[in-house]
Design a protein around this motif. Structure first.
Motif, PDB file in Angstrom:
ATOM      1  N   GLU A  50      90.344  31.850  52.270  1.00  0.00           N
ATOM      2  CA  GLU A  50      89.638  31.415  52.563  1.00  0.00           C
ATOM      3  C   GLU A  50      89.635  30.652  53.746  1.00  0.00           C
ATOM      4  N   ASP A  76      78.672  29.002  60.957  1.00  0.00           N
ATOM      5  CA  ASP A  76      80.187  28.090  62.054  1.00  0.00           C
ATOM      6  C   ASP A  76      82.231  28.749  61.856  1.00  0.00           C
ATOM      7  N   GLY A  77      81.743  29.981  61.450  1.00  0.00           N
ATOM      8  CA  GLY A  77      83.255  30.600  62.112  1.00  0.00           C
ATOM      9  C   GLY A  77      84.167  30.304  60.746  1.00  0.00           C
ATOM     10  N   ARG A  78      83.386  30.439  59.463  1.00  0.00           N
ATOM     11  CA  ARG A  78      84.044  30.424  58.325  1.00  0.00           C
ATOM     12  C   ARG A  78      83.498  31.959  57.704  1.00  0.00           C
ATOM     13  N   TYR A  79      84.946  31.925  56.389  1.00  0.00           N
ATOM     14  CA  TYR A  79      84.896  33.242  55.897  1.00  0.00           C
ATOM     15  C   TYR A  79      85.742  32.887  54.127  1.00  0.00           C
ATOM     16  N   ARG A 127      88.397  28.720  58.015  1.00  0.00           N
ATOM     17  CA  ARG A 127      87.511  29.320  59.221  1.00  0.00           C
ATOM     18  C   ARG A 127      88.383  29.412  60.500  1.00  0.00           C
ATOM     19  N   THR A 170      82.755  36.613  60.008  1.00  0.00           N
ATOM     20  CA  THR A 170      82.862  35.073  59.805  1.00  0.00           C
ATOM     21  C   THR A 170      81.197  34.234  60.058  1.00  0.00           C
ATOM     22  N   ASP A 179      93.362  27.961  57.634  1.00  0.00           N
ATOM     23  CA  ASP A 179      92.239  27.794  59.521  1.00  0.00           C
ATOM     24  C   ASP A 179      93.056  28.872  60.320  1.00  0.00           C
ATOM     25  N   PRO A 236      83.846  26.495  67.112  1.00  0.00           N
ATOM     26  CA  PRO A 236      84.082  27.926  65.882  1.00  0.00           C
ATOM     27  C   PRO A 236      83.566  29.241  65.920  1.00  0.00           C
TER      28      PRO A 236
END
Length: 778
Positions: free
Chosen positions: A12, A45-48, A14, A42, A86, A23
């Motif tokens: 996980e 907010d660019g998160r995965y 960003r 993503t 990240d 992001p």
């Protein structure tokens, strides 16, 4: 480092812009490892976050338009382990196809959806995959969009899409069979999950019997191929079943209704990715539709008691540790349950393929291992039955039975490899052939066939080894050898044979690759086809297969290829030359003479083929473009005669373009080819065969259109229209015989007062014809 949920492993983090730190939403992330791959986009907010069920070493790809792709290894070595990564992507002012970046393993036959891969990129990803996996540059991949866009005969067809590749031709509009580099249909061996299929077609060769929805991969290897592959004197078509693991998560389904059939598919993944299933089925509704029309007005709409059905299934189950059990089945059958108006009378029967395989696979240290058992059966069974239709006075309807034809293949195989540089393997195989019934060469005359009874089997032991090594920074070599032993001495007085292969590949630069290859191949089963040339469309169900033995030759083929590929942005250009020499062909006797039962049925011969193949494709973006030209020569030497083979199509041009306009896809294609050889059959009493393949049909030309409209919502759907032969050109494809024509009025007793003139007659190809269909799901 954190703990993954449910005992899985996870990664996980960003994704941000390296220059601004902002992001990056909608970046595509792929995690691939021991149990397949999973992917995600993503969020805003660019998160995965990605999870998998098996510890090990994984490969992580991050890709977003306008940025340089990133590829890196991630070690997830214990259940419950989670890595936090990240990532900062650097803007890239260049087109992605020109980058020398590692690419994710996208299934080329997968119908891309919004959450998996941009549909406009599928072809590009598939071509990059194929270039990494195969050293010869003449290997050719097939994608789901290419199948959907290829002109068909009522629905999307895998084999008809392959016919648009350079070096591949066919007889006429009415057949889905493949002539690869001048070789007959039986010289292109079709493998499904490693097992051969024998004539996998429906409707007397008109349609492919392989449902495209059931495939995860389709690659044609017309030249040098892996030492693992044995038969296929002209080429090997490697078809792989679609795994439910390809979906990544959850369950899905799709359905399609075309002009000829209805099909459906379902796939899903179990909890923790411990198992996955997939199934696809297709059935024609011609019998039900014509029965409904016949109930309304049987005089105008006769019932056609014919149907076909095919199914593909697969399961993947994780056992202990790294071991997996994978099984797949393939089943297809055509059924004739009565008389067909104006064609068949007094017949009942069924014909088709059945295939099943079980594979146990895993990893021991750095070595991958696989143990496979598989079995294939092809059978044709035609029986005589009481006619239900009135027989015309001229006896023009065909009666085929009784006839029984069986071809079988069983094997046990063990294979070891390191996943990239080497592989070794061994297998035990049993091939069997049985034919009992009339053997009638495909001729435009209705004559009783000569009764033939043939029953034989052959035990084989195969072993192979091959390696792929770098000789220099830009030069790779692939070398392999296959050892083949039989349980008895065959016609060449040998019980063993060596089949070496060698490929050199030079990466001239990051966009250009050149390859040179040579291989020797052996084929033990042959379909004795008519050397007299194409005479369809007609219902030709009997395939007189023979097996190498003390009185039948082993078909030996030596092939040399030279060529290369080059990228220009989204465009891929290729050029190849080849030469092939085959000995030990078992063919129908081509000797010119009156047709009598005393005429020998078969003869042994050789074949020489060579040619040039050029192609240019645009594989990415709103426009997809393909153009190819093939120059091919194929000559037979049989019984003291040298002549063009029935598959000798000297010139063939194929061009097509498809444009994505919002939710619409608009396309057009052009196909042109020189005439096909045929042998004159003078319809006198008795009929007489002329010089083999001394004449050719007229050139072929067709323009076809495609219109498709759909929506990619939660439940995607699309509707399509194909218009075949836009200008309604009367392509004279089907030779029906040479008839005596009287140029002057006949006298009162019906005699011609002047010498008759012999005239060749033909049936036309497909007229202008629309095909429509609708598809739901993805």
């Amino acid at each position: 480092m954190a703990a993954a949920q449910g005992g899985d492993v996870a990664v996980e983090g960003r994704v941000v812009d390296a220059a601004s730190g902002r992001p990056l939403p909608r970046a595509w992330i792929v995690l691939a490892g021991p149990v397949g791959r999973t992917s995600a986009w993503t969020d805003d907010d660019g998160r995965y976050r990605l999870q998998s069920a098996q510890p090990g070493t994984y490969r992580l790809w991050i890709w977003r338009p306008g940025y340089r792709p990133v590829a890196l290894e991630v070690g997830l070595y214990a259940l419950g382990m989670s890595q936090h990564l990240d990532l900062a992507l650097e803007p890239a002012p260049v087109r992605l196809p020109t980058l020398a970046a590692s690419l994710p393993p996208v299934g080329p036959m997968y119908r891309a959806r919004d959450d998996r891969l941009d549909p406009q990129s599928v072809r590009w990803w598939a071509a990059r995959q194929r270039q990494r996996a195969y050293l010869p540059t003449d290997a050719r991949e097939l994608t789901a969009p290419a199948v959907a866009e290829a002109p068909g005969a009522g629905e999307a067809d895998v084999f008809r899409a392959l016919q648009r590749l350079p070096g591949v031709a066919t007889r006429d509009d009415y057949t889905a069979t493949l002539w690869t580099r001048g070789g007959s249909w039986d010289q292109t061996r079709v493998y499904f999950d490693g097992l051969p299929l024998y004539n996998p077609t429906h409707s007397a060769w008109m349609l492919s019997a392989v449902n495209a929805d059931g495939l995860g991969q389709a690659v044609l290897l017309p030249g040098v191929r892996s030492a693992e592959w044995g038969e296929g004197a002209a080429g090997t078509l490697d078809l792989r079943s679609r795994s439910g693991l390809a979906r990544g998560n959850g369950w899905g389904a799709s359905a399609e209704l075309s002009l000829l059939s209805a099909r459906a598919a379902v796939d899903g993944v179990g909890r923790d990715h411990r198992w996955a299933v997939f199934g696809a089925v297709r059935r024609t509704y011609v019998d039900a539709f014509t029965a409904l029309l016949a109930a309304v007005d049987s005089a105008r709409f006769p019932r056609i008691p014919y149907d076909f059905l095919d199914a593909i299934g697969r399961f993947d189950a994780r056992l202990l540790g790294d071991a997996w059990l994978v099984g797949s089945v393939y089943w297809e059958e055509d059924r004739l349950r009565g008389d067909v108006p104006n064609l068949l009378v007094g017949n009942r029967g069924r014909w088709g393929n059945r295939m099943g395989q079980l594979s146990l696979l895993g990893r021991w240290g750095t070595v991958n291992w696989r143990l496979q058992w598989g079995s294939t059966r092809y059978r044709t069974a035609i029986q005589r039955a009481e006619p239900r239709l009135a027989q015309p006075a001229d006896d023009s309807l065909l009666s085929l039975g009784p006839l029984e034809n069986r071809v079988g293949y069983d094997r046990w195989q063990l294979r070891l490899d390191d996943g990239q540089r080497w592989q070794v393997g061994a297998e035990l195989a049993l091939q069997s052939v049985r034919y009992q019934g009339p053997y009638t060469p495909v001729l435009p005359v209705h004559r009783p066939g000569v009764e033939v009874e043939y029953d034989d089997s052959l035990r084989l032991v195969h072993a192979w080894a091959e390696t792929r090594q770098g000789l220099a920074p830009r030069l790779e070599v692939g070398a392999g050898v296959r050892f083949e032993a039989t349980g008895e001495r065959l016609l060449d007085r040998r019980w063993w044979r060596w089949a070496p292969r060698l490929v050199l590949r030079l990466a001239a630069d990051t966009a250009t690759a050149l390859s040179l290859g040579w291989a020797r191949l052996y084929q033990y089963t042959q379909d004795i086809g008519p050397t007299a040339g194409p005479l369809g469309p007609q219902l030709h169900l009997s395939h007189y297969w023979v097996l190498a033995g003390p009185t039948r030759a082993v078909l030996r083929s030596d092939v040399v290829t030279l060529g290369g590929e080059r990228w220009w942005g989204d465009w891929l250009a290729a050029a190849h030359i080849y030469a092939r020499r085959a000995k030990g062909l078992e063919l129908a006797n081509p000797e010119p003479r009156p047709l009598t039962e005393a005429r020998p049925l078969t003869a042994r011969g050789a074949q020489t083929s060579y040619g040039l193949e050029l192609s240019l494709q645009r594989l990415r973006g709103p426009w997809s473009v393909t153009a190819s030209y093939t120059y091919a020569v194929s000559q037979l030497e049989v019984a003291g005669h040298r002549f063009a083979s029935p598959s000798d199509v000297r010139h063939r041009w194929v061009a097509g373009a498809v444009r994505q306009v919002g939710t619409w896809r608009l396309g057009a294609s052009v196909t042109a080819a020189s005439g096909v050889p045929y042998t004159q059959v003078f319809l006198r009493d008795p009929p007489e065969v002329g010089e083999p393949n001394a004449r050719r049909t007229a050139p072929y030309f067709s323009v076809d259109l495609l219109v498709e409209h759909g929506r990619r919502r939660r439940v995607p759907w699309n509707m399509y229209l194909q218009l075949r032969n836009l200008f309604n050109r009367r392509n004279a494809l089907t030779y029906t015989g040479t008839y005596a024509v009287c140029p002057a009025p006949r006298d009162g007793q019906g005699r011609c007062p002047v010498p008759v003139r012999w005239e060749d007659r033909f049936q036309p190809g497909l007229p202008r014809l629309p095909f429509v269909g609708v598809r739901i799901g993805g």
